[in-house]
Design a protein around this motif. Sequence first.
Motif, PDB file in Angstrom:
ATOM      1  N   VAL A 132      60.626  48.931  21.019  1.00  0.00           N
ATOM      2  CA  VAL A 132      60.235  48.368  19.722  1.00  0.00           C
ATOM      3  C   VAL A 132      58.812  47.806  19.819  1.00  0.00           C
ATOM      4  O   VAL A 132      58.484  47.077  20.768  1.00  0.00           O
ATOM      5  N   ALA A 133      57.975  48.165  18.825  1.00  0.00           N
ATOM      6  CA  ALA A 133      56.617  47.624  18.748  1.00  0.00           C
ATOM      7  C   ALA A 133      56.296  47.284  17.302  1.00  0.00           C
ATOM      8  O   ALA A 133      56.800  47.915  16.360  1.00  0.00           O
ATOM      9  N   LEU A 134      55.435  46.287  17.141  1.00  0.00           N
ATOM     10  CA  LEU A 134      55.033  45.807  15.815  1.00  0.00           C
ATOM     11  C   LEU A 134      53.516  45.904  15.702  1.00  0.00           C
ATOM     12  O   LEU A 134      52.791  45.503  16.613  1.00  0.00           O
ATOM     13  N   VAL A 140      52.239  45.877   7.651  1.00  0.00           N
ATOM     14  CA  VAL A 140      53.076  45.599   8.820  1.00  0.00           C
ATOM     15  C   VAL A 140      53.989  46.797   9.055  1.00  0.00           C
ATOM     16  O   VAL A 140      54.751  47.196   8.164  1.00  0.00           O
ATOM     17  N   ALA A 141      53.908  47.377  10.238  1.00  0.00           N
ATOM     18  CA  ALA A 141      54.749  48.518  10.596  1.00  0.00           C
ATOM     19  C   ALA A 141      55.459  48.241  11.906  1.00  0.00           C
ATOM     20  O   ALA A 141      54.896  47.614  12.815  1.00  0.00           O
ATOM     21  N   MET A 142      56.699  48.700  11.996  1.00  0.00           N
ATOM     22  CA  MET A 142      57.483  48.548  13.218  1.00  0.00           C
ATOM     23  C   MET A 142      57.952  49.922  13.676  1.00  0.00           C
ATOM     24  O   MET A 142      58.417  50.723  12.858  1.00  0.00           O
ATOM     25  N   LYS A 143      57.810  50.190  14.953  1.00  0.00           N
ATOM     26  CA  LYS A 143      58.330  51.433  15.523  1.00  0.00           C
ATOM     27  C   LYS A 143      59.535  51.102  16.402  1.00  0.00           C
ATOM     28  O   LYS A 143      59.454  50.252  17.285  1.00  0.00           O
ATOM     29  N   VAL A 200      64.415  60.156  18.936  1.00  0.00           N
ATOM     30  CA  VAL A 200      64.620  59.428  17.686  1.00  0.00           C
ATOM     31  C   VAL A 200      63.532  58.365  17.530  1.00  0.00           C
ATOM     32  O   VAL A 200      63.293  57.574  18.440  1.00  0.00           O
ATOM     33  N   THR A 201      62.871  58.364  16.362  1.00  0.00           N
ATOM     34  CA  THR A 201      61.868  57.353  16.047  1.00  0.00           C
ATOM     35  C   THR A 201      62.071  56.882  14.609  1.00  0.00           C
ATOM     36  O   THR A 201      62.140  57.706  13.688  1.00  0.00           O
ATOM     37  N   LEU A 202      62.152  55.580  14.430  1.00  0.00           N
ATOM     38  CA  LEU A 202      62.252  54.970  13.105  1.00  0.00           C
ATOM     39  C   LEU A 202      61.046  54.070  12.892  1.00  0.00           C
ATOM     40  O   LEU A 202      60.726  53.241  13.752  1.00  0.00           O
ATOM     41  N   THR A 203      60.368  54.223  11.738  1.00  0.00           N
ATOM     42  CA  THR A 203      59.167  53.425  11.463  1.00  0.00           C
ATOM     43  C   THR A 203      59.251  52.837  10.063  1.00  0.00           C
ATOM     44  O   THR A 203      58.812  53.454   9.085  1.00  0.00           O
ATOM     45  N   ILE A 252      54.190  48.442  -1.263  1.00  0.00           N
ATOM     46  CA  ILE A 252      54.767  49.710  -0.832  1.00  0.00           C
ATOM     47  C   ILE A 252      55.679  49.434   0.359  1.00  0.00           C
ATOM     48  O   ILE A 252      55.245  48.853   1.358  1.00  0.00           O
ATOM     49  N   ALA A 253      56.913  49.846   0.243  1.00  0.00           N
ATOM     50  CA  ALA A 253      57.860  49.732   1.359  1.00  0.00           C
ATOM     51  C   ALA A 253      58.370  51.134   1.664  1.00  0.00           C
ATOM     52  O   ALA A 253      58.857  51.830   0.762  1.00  0.00           O
ATOM     53  N   ASP A 254      58.218  51.572   2.906  1.00  0.00           N
ATOM     54  CA  ASP A 254      58.690  52.915   3.241  1.00  0.00           C
ATOM     55  C   ASP A 254      59.340  52.935   4.624  1.00  0.00           C
ATOM     56  O   ASP A 254      59.150  52.033   5.444  1.00  0.00           O
ATOM     57  N   LEU A 255      60.089  53.971   4.837  1.00  0.00           N
ATOM     58  CA  LEU A 255      60.784  54.178   6.112  1.00  0.00           C
ATOM     59  C   LEU A 255      60.674  55.645   6.472  1.00  0.00           C
ATOM     60  O   LEU A 255      61.097  56.521   5.707  1.00  0.00           O
ATOM     61  N   THR A 256      60.089  55.914   7.636  1.00  0.00           N
ATOM     62  CA  THR A 256      60.000  57.280   8.158  1.00  0.00           C
ATOM     63  C   THR A 256      60.920  57.390   9.369  1.00  0.00           C
ATOM     64  O   THR A 256      60.805  56.612  10.319  1.00  0.00           O
ATOM     65  N   ALA A 257      61.829  58.346   9.300  1.00  0.00           N
ATOM     66  CA  ALA A 257      62.767  58.587  10.399  1.00  0.00           C
ATOM     67  C   ALA A 257      62.548  60.005  10.917  1.00  0.00           C
ATOM     68  O   ALA A 257      62.522  60.961  10.146  1.00  0.00           O
ATOM     69  N   GLU A 258      62.382  60.131  12.254  1.00  0.00           N
ATOM     70  CA  GLU A 258      62.150  61.428  12.890  1.00  0.00           C
ATOM     71  C   GLU A 258      63.180  61.635  13.994  1.00  0.00           C
ATOM     72  O   GLU A 258      63.317  60.790  14.889  1.00  0.00           O
ATOM     73  N   ILE A 259      63.875  62.749  13.920  1.00  0.00           N
ATOM     74  CA  ILE A 259      64.906  63.088  14.907  1.00  0.00           C
ATOM     75  C   ILE A 259      64.654  64.512  15.380  1.00  0.00           C
ATOM     76  O   ILE A 259      64.493  65.432  14.568  1.00  0.00           O
ATOM     77  N   SER A 260      64.603  64.710  16.686  1.00  0.00           N
ATOM     78  CA  SER A 260      64.407  66.039  17.273  1.00  0.00           C
ATOM     79  C   SER A 260      65.689  66.490  17.947  1.00  0.00           C
ATOM     80  O   SER A 260      66.322  65.720  18.680  1.00  0.00           O
TER      81      SER A 260
END
Length: 795
Positions: free
Chosen positions: A207-209, A245-248, A255-258, A312-320
């Motif tokens: 987790v990083a901010l 403000v973004a969190m990974k 799997v990555t959620l941002t 703006i509130a968004d969520l990017t989810a990446e799954i391989s």
Amino acid sequence: MKTTFTSSLLSVSALAVFASGALSSAVTAQDSDIAILEEITVTATKRAQSIQDVPFSINAQTSNDIRRTGSQSLEDLSRNVAGLMIQNLGPGQSQVAIRGVSAGQIVRDQPGVKEQVGVYLDESVISLSLFTPDLDLYDLNRVETLRGPQGTLFGSGSVGGTIRYITNQPNLDEAEGSFEANLNQVDGGSMGYHLKGMYNLPLTDTVALRMVAYHQEYGGFIDAYTPSGDMKTNVNDGTRSGLRVAMKFEPSENVTLTPRLVYQEIDMDGFNRQEVYNLYGNEFTTDRGVVNFGEREQYLLLDEGFKDQTMIADLTAEISFGGVDLTSVTSYTDRDILVSRDASALTGSVSVDLGYPDEAVNLPSNLRDTTKVESFTQELRLSSNGNGPLQWVVGGFYSNTDRFYKQFLPTPGYDAFTDSVLGAGTAEATRAGVAPPDSPFYSELPYTLEQISLFAELTYDVSDVLHLTAGGRYYDYKEERSVTQVGLFGNGVVDQVDETSSNGFSPRVMVSYDMNEDVTLNAQVSKGFRLGGVNDPLNTALCSDDDLEVFGGFQDYNDESLWNYEAGIKMQKGAVSLNAAAFYTDIKNLQVTLDAGTCSSRISFNVPKAHTMGLEAELKARPTEGLDFALNASLIEAEFDSTIVDSLGNTLVEDGWRLPSVPKLSIGATATYSWPIEMVRDAEAFFSGTVQHRDSIFTQPSDQQDNPRTFTHGLPFGGAPADASTTLDLELDSYTTMNLSTGLMTDNWELVFYVNNVFDENANLSFNRERGGRARLAFFTNQPRTYGVTYRVNF
């Protein structure tokens, strides 16, 4: 068209042969240790690849480019992007066009007009016609400009192209930060400054901010006459503040959620409008004091302002998994916009026509436009991530936008004059039980826009040197709008519902051929689309009989579409790169904006045929150690191919006229020279200069008729005769600006001194008329010469 396109293709091919030899010669003469340019990776095709491998025309301004040129806005960046044109109407209100695909100036009271260039923050769409957020550029990785229609992957708002702000993502590996402070002085104006900072904090191994904050004070440079005879200075200063403000969260390598939150506020005290005529102060107002406007001056009875709160509130989810990437992008936008304008000249001009006494004409009148936007979007896509000859992406997109636009005209004391002149009870009757007292105009326009689309794009490597791409997007749009427009100046409509819908398919086919390891040829055919709409009812009470006859029939306007034909070349070898393209766009039902004469209304209508064609080129080179050079240029022919005549026989658009807001030639160049400084450890000094030239333009299509044009004001007020007139040249002159900077830099800090607009060019960027020129005539202008110093540090 075919002959033109073939000639362009042959020209580009000839350029490829010539430039390939030139590149080889240039690199041979250089030391191999320095003959390398920065490699730029972009995601314009929804997958990461080198900018030289993207099979269409694209520009990427990196963080180094942004820092070197001192760019603070998209307008600043456009100086180094061929074919990108920005109309500066003030922070948060500028308009964007690419490759000459332009409908002309869109103004605050045209909420139904859709954008022609899509704007994205990473994966989230943020464009909204005139009011696309003017985001700060701090801690960006790059800004991508995708030229030509991008409907396949980015939807209808990208009929002319797409702009993408790509932010730096949270870093799991180390804590890091940066800070920037600036102080600047506008020549003849006020002082400005900004403070910006970023901090990246790994919380755990997974987790990083990353946090970015900024505050900017804009120096004003417009002065305003007042009824007291005093001059208010710097009325267009203001502020911009924001937080990102973004969190990974990366629980595994697959799997990555941002999640991210962006908030920004813009608060401007006025507009960059310089007037040449105002009802209350002009060369004819002998009873009130003659006013001869100088540069960057206007007349105000009331203070003006612009406020924009964007979240703006968004969520990017990446799954391989199994050679496939699944990406989900969920975004929610909430915006509140207020445009507060001194409409006293507008209201006063109507009062003169109605025979009101001077006391009524002199009443301050505040036009307040408010826009409330709530938008939800969801994109879900699958893409290949292997190394085989077939690469693909397929997905779906949904958006739902609720937009509430409201406009009213508080003018304290106006109802009493209305009843006195037009008869007791007139004011209350025109309010129709909806408008508040003392507001001769009141309107509400709630919109609901819904979109569903499916898209796919496949790339196949026919061989090691030949690559084919084909894709398309199916779209289905629905728009519903309710109109209420009442008051003395209104139409008397209450809760009138209008609907617009459309569906269709936008295809794209591209081919890329590697001539050798340094030179690639590409070509494409693609289609773009923009949804039509319904014009707002005219302010019929303000219209002359002729204008009511002419413009009363402009109700609906149809979907706009275009076909883009493009051929290009990309070359890079060592320290030199050259990207160039020739293009032709065939536009059907171009949505054009027109000022509806005395009605104080704007309308949109379709011109059946139009086209743009041209050449664009961008060169980057490092001819010797320490010297970096960039050149961009675009040569565009943008013309109507149809003639539109109104019901009285007046020409609104003529075959061969230029499209509005499009310069024929734009050219920009940036050069930076750096050298080591022995007195400061690991430090380099540098000197950088940027020059931009823009050819002449017209604001609206009809400005090309009877130009120079004489505006007869017809308002006997303040000593002015009824036949008083002002003659203006509506072809806005070409202009050239220069920015210079110098300073010291190390790996950790940088100190920059700069002068922007060195020659203090006072450019007319667009023409502004109120009520057909009877109430006010003005031009929007650029910022004067500005001196500044910036300090940056990384830690």
